[in-house]
Design an enzyme around this catalytic site. Sequence first.
Site, short mmCIF file in Angstrom:
data_model
loop_
_atom_site.label_atom_id
_atom_site.label_comp_id
_atom_site.label_asym_id
_atom_site.label_seq_id
_atom_site.Cartn_x
_atom_site.Cartn_y
_atom_site.Cartn_z
N PRO A 99 -45.34 -35.53 48.25
CA PRO A 99 -44.97 -34.60 49.33
C PRO A 99 -45.88 -34.76 50.54
O PRO A 99 -45.52 -34.40 51.65
CB PRO A 99 -45.12 -33.21 48.69
CG PRO A 99 -45.92 -33.42 47.46
CD PRO A 99 -45.77 -34.84 47.04
N GLU A 126 -50.67 -32.60 39.80
CA GLU A 126 -51.20 -32.48 41.17
C GLU A 126 -51.33 -33.83 41.86
O GLU A 126 -51.85 -33.92 42.96
CB GLU A 126 -52.56 -31.76 41.16
CG GLU A 126 -52.53 -30.33 40.64
CD GLU A 126 -51.59 -29.45 41.46
OE1 GLU A 126 -51.69 -29.47 42.70
OE2 GLU A 126 -50.77 -28.75 40.85
N ARG A 168 -28.39 -49.64 48.51
CA ARG A 168 -27.05 -49.72 49.09
C ARG A 168 -27.03 -50.49 50.41
O ARG A 168 -25.98 -50.85 50.90
CB ARG A 168 -26.42 -48.33 49.22
CG ARG A 168 -27.04 -47.45 50.24
CD ARG A 168 -26.46 -46.06 50.19
NE ARG A 168 -25.16 -45.93 50.85
CZ ARG A 168 -24.97 -45.90 52.16
NH1 ARG A 168 -26.01 -45.97 52.98
NH2 ARG A 168 -23.76 -45.79 52.68
N ASP A 183 -22.97 -45.26 58.97
CA ASP A 183 -23.68 -44.09 58.46
C ASP A 183 -24.34 -43.27 59.56
O ASP A 183 -24.82 -43.84 60.54
CB ASP A 183 -24.86 -44.54 57.56
CG ASP A 183 -24.41 -45.05 56.23
OD1 ASP A 183 -23.29 -44.75 55.85
OD2 ASP A 183 -25.21 -45.75 55.59
N1 ADE Z 1 -43.23 -35.57 44.76
C1 ADE Z 1 -43.21 -34.23 44.83
N2 ADE Z 1 -42.60 -33.80 45.94
C2 ADE Z 1 -42.20 -34.92 46.62
C3 ADE Z 1 -41.53 -35.14 47.84
N3 ADE Z 1 -41.13 -34.13 48.62
N4 ADE Z 1 -41.30 -36.41 48.21
C4 ADE Z 1 -41.72 -37.44 47.46
N5 ADE Z 1 -42.36 -37.29 46.29
C5 ADE Z 1 -42.61 -36.04 45.87
#
Ligand code: ADE
Length: 272
Positions: A99, A126, A168, A183
């Site tokens: 994230p 984590e 793809r 796309d």
């Molecule tokens: N792992 C946890 N959340 C994630 C996200 N938003 N993008 C990529 N990997 C992740």
Amino acid sequence: MRIDIITIFPDYFAPLELSLIGKARAAGILDIRVHDLRSWTYDRHKTVDDTPYGGGPGMVMKPEPWGEALDAVTAPAETAAAPPVPPAAPGPRLILPAPSGVPFTQVHAERLSDEPWLVFACGRYEGIDARVVDDAWERMPVEELSIGDYVLAGGESATLVMVETISRLMPGVLGNADSAVQDSFAPGAMENLLEGAVYTKPPVWRGREVPPVLLSGDHGAVDRWRRDEALRKTARNRPELLREIPENHLDQHDQDVLRGARLQVGSESVAD
Ligand code: ADE
């Protein structure tokens, strides 16, 4: 393209046997190999995590299994020939879904679809001990990528998203190569516009007609209608994308459509 995926949940990747990707694998376009991180643990419990240094909640993935897994998966293939020769093909590129990564977009997907070899390292808990990335950098390029501003339980579903998006775009994976060109977000398609509504037979369904222009056979009028729809949809769902379009890419007709769309959005928000 070769894709290696390292995870503590190999079964998560069963969907990669289906549909377009399954067919591309069978055709030899994609060589996907899924590895269980726990194969590189040696204790009775196959431990892959431990408590974080410095305290705090949750667990952190241990560096040892990751280091060994990456070494094994990215090792050049052994050949019978005695003197080691430098690998002919370029080596792997490591992708870490997280994230906290750089936002993954269609531009990344286009670039990565030209790579010969990608390795996805699916973190859980984590995250992975940071030394693993520093160590991997010594041998291969590494990219930390996020699929959106939300937190998943692990990198597995993000890897599925990225593998599908990248695959793809590879020659021979989509039935009709033109469908990727049209796309939303495809570079050079309708710049920065979302794809508008689409229709198929029958021409009337539950009393709802397909817009007559699509049945007219007038290709110029169809293109114009599609652009109008794309402009309206973008104004409604992603107005920030419109601000990135240079003014001289919008003709008078485009600007009239957008003015109408803005008025509509405005009246909806007043009604709300
Ligand atoms: N792992 C946890 N959340 C994630 C996200 N938003 N993008 C990529 N990997 C992740």
